[in-house]
Design an enzyme around this catalytic site. Structure first.
Site, PDB file in Angstrom:
ATOM      1  N   GLY A   1     -13.778 -10.694 -12.506  1.00 32.71           N
ATOM      2  CA  GLY A   1     -12.925  -9.640 -13.034  1.00 32.71           C
ATOM      3  C   GLY A   1     -13.134  -8.350 -12.269  1.00 32.71           C
TER       4      GLY A   1
ATOM      5  NE  ARG B   1      -6.093 -13.567 -16.195  1.00 27.44           N
ATOM      6  CZ  ARG B   1      -4.879 -13.031 -16.272  1.00 27.44           C
ATOM      7  NH1 ARG B   1      -4.137 -12.928 -15.178  1.00 27.44           N
ATOM      8  NH2 ARG B   1      -4.404 -12.614 -17.426  1.00 27.44           N
ATOM      9  CD  GLN B   2      -8.420 -13.441  -8.751  1.00 29.41           C
ATOM     10  OE1 GLN B   2      -8.819 -12.752  -9.700  1.00 29.41           O
ATOM     11  NE2 GLN B   2      -7.183 -13.345  -8.289  1.00 29.41           N
TER      12      GLN B   2
ATOM     13  CE1 TYR C   1      -4.330  -1.431   0.186  1.00 23.00           C
ATOM     14  CE2 TYR C   1      -3.085  -3.168   1.285  1.00 23.00           C
ATOM     15  CZ  TYR C   1      -4.231  -2.741   0.640  1.00 23.00           C
ATOM     16  OH  TYR C   1      -5.279  -3.604   0.442  1.00 23.00           O
TER      17      TYR C   1
ATOM     18  CD  GLU D   1      -6.071  -6.483   1.801  1.00 22.10           C
ATOM     19  OE1 GLU D   1      -4.845  -6.290   1.997  1.00 22.10           O
ATOM     20  OE2 GLU D   1      -6.748  -5.762   1.031  1.00 22.10           O
TER      21      GLU D   1
END
Length: 403
Positions: A395, A211-212, A106, A148
């Protein structure tokens, strides 16, 4: 919460920042990748970057978050998901956790984002303006970091794990299901129906793209299953390089790296609750996992299953979709196909006008944005509470970028 001074400054400058946010995010990514090319090669989705959809999603999330911080409570729309920062941040945090994002990243984002803001807005970025938007950024970033951290603790950490392909099943011309087992043979954590995993694989150029993919099998199974749709290229969009790679090159015996399961589109306290599970195209994957879970746990409240597709031949996991629904004592199935619809289905696009929806229904949607927006609008017209309509976007979440 923003300090009073920063809130006034953000409120005054929000129109200018909002008008330029598209250019800001474009310059942000250009600067970020120039300084850290490995991020584009091995972390960010190169296809989404080429299509510009990731820039749109980032712009939408920043604008929505800042607007909510300074918008009086009485002026806040209550029926649009992009106006709920808790839902937005949770969805982003799950995606970040599946990628293994760390808190120190971050700082890198902050550096390049604020350089882009200064570059685009120039002299308008006074020290007061910079301080106010810095406060906005860190409110959003620290909220994501906290979520997270909790997700990593719950999943046992963000480490990647090797899984071997033990099954490969062609569902349709464009969809293949891969069954996977962990290479190390150690136990795996269970997942919640509707969640996804990140898949990391090395492409021919050496890049390790991620990718998920939704877990399309039943929770608790020994083999985890993902169903991958091959994404063709279009006039303005590149082909899906990972999906095409998996289709062309990954067979039984190959090893892929998987994250732990993440995702916030999950069945929560569904006992006794009427449900509506609506999908279109490859959006069927998390819905099938949900139906498998409901069938396995003996869900006895009404379940309305809605699906739309191009044709029965294009309906991935159709046998499982209908079979799991048939195991439920109070389920109804409503199918729409654009062509070749059988007698028990309808021709055309999904239309819930004549579909009964039980009072107190909770809805879960997955599919293209136009489909989900249309279904959501019809459900609200039928009396479903906006807070009870949940969705998953495959996406970048362009729902957030909607004006």
């Amino acid at each position: 919460m923003l300090s009073e001074q920063s809130a006034a400054t953000v409120r005054a400058t929000l129109p200018a920042v909002g008008a330029a946010i598209g250019e800001i995010t474009e310059r942000f990514y250009a600067g970020l990748f120039a300084a850290h090319p490995d991020l584009l090669r091995n972390l960010f989705n190169r296809g989404n970057q080429a299509a510009g959809t990731q820039r749109q999603a980032l712009a939408g999330s920043i604008a929505a978050f800042a607007t909510r911080l300074v918008q009086p409570a009485q002026d806040r729309p209550q029926d649009r998901p992009q106006d709920r920062p808790d839902a937005m941040l949770t969805r982003i945090a799950h995606k970040h956790a599946s990628l293994g994002i760390a808190p120190e990243q971050y700082e890198v984002v902050h550096e390049h984002l604020f350089a882009a803001i200064a570059d685009v807005l120039g002299e308008a970025v006074t020290p007061e303006v910079a301080a106010a938007w810095d406060e906005v950024y860190w409110l959003m970033a620290n909220a994501l970091i906290a979520i997270e951290r909790r997700l990593y603790e719950e999943s046992g950490g963000g480490a990647w794990r090797e899984w071997e392909v033990v099954e490969r099943v062609r569902e349709t011309e464009d969809v293949v299901t891969f069954g996977l087992r962990p290479v190390d043979g150690a136990p795996v954590r269970d997942f919640r129906a509707g969640q996804y995993v990140s898949v990391r694989t090395q492409l021919p150029d050496g890049a390790r793209q991620i990718r998920q993919y939704s877990l399309s099998g039943a929770p608790g199974a020994d083999v985890r299953r993902i169903s991958v749709k091959r994404v063709p290229g279009g006039a303005t969009t590149p082909e899906g390089e990972v999906s095409n790679h998996l289709h062309a090159r990954v067979h039984e015996g190959r090893v892929l790296e998987l994250s732990e399961p993440y995702g916030d589109l999950v069945l929560a306290d569904a006992v006794g609750t009427p449900l509506l599970l609506a999908s279109a195209g490859i959006g069927v994957t998390p819905i099938v996992a949900m139906l498998a879970h409901l069938a396995a746990t003996g869900h006895d409240a009404p379940v309305t299953v809605v699906h739309a597709d191009r044709s029965p031949a294009d309906h991935a996991l159709r046998t499982d979709h209908e079979a799991y629904a048939a195991k439920l004592p109070d389920a109804s199935v409503h199918l729409w196909y654009e062509r070749e619809a059988p007698a028990h289905a309808r021709t055309g696009l999904a239309d819930l006008t004549d579909v009964p929806v039980a009072p107190g229904t909770r809805a879960y949607l997955c599919g293209p944005l136009p489909f989900m927006r249309a279904v959501r609008a019809q459900l609200i017209e039928k009396g479903v509470a906006p807070a009870d309509v949940h969705y998953e976007v495959f996406g970048p979440d362009l729902w957030l970028a909607r004006a």
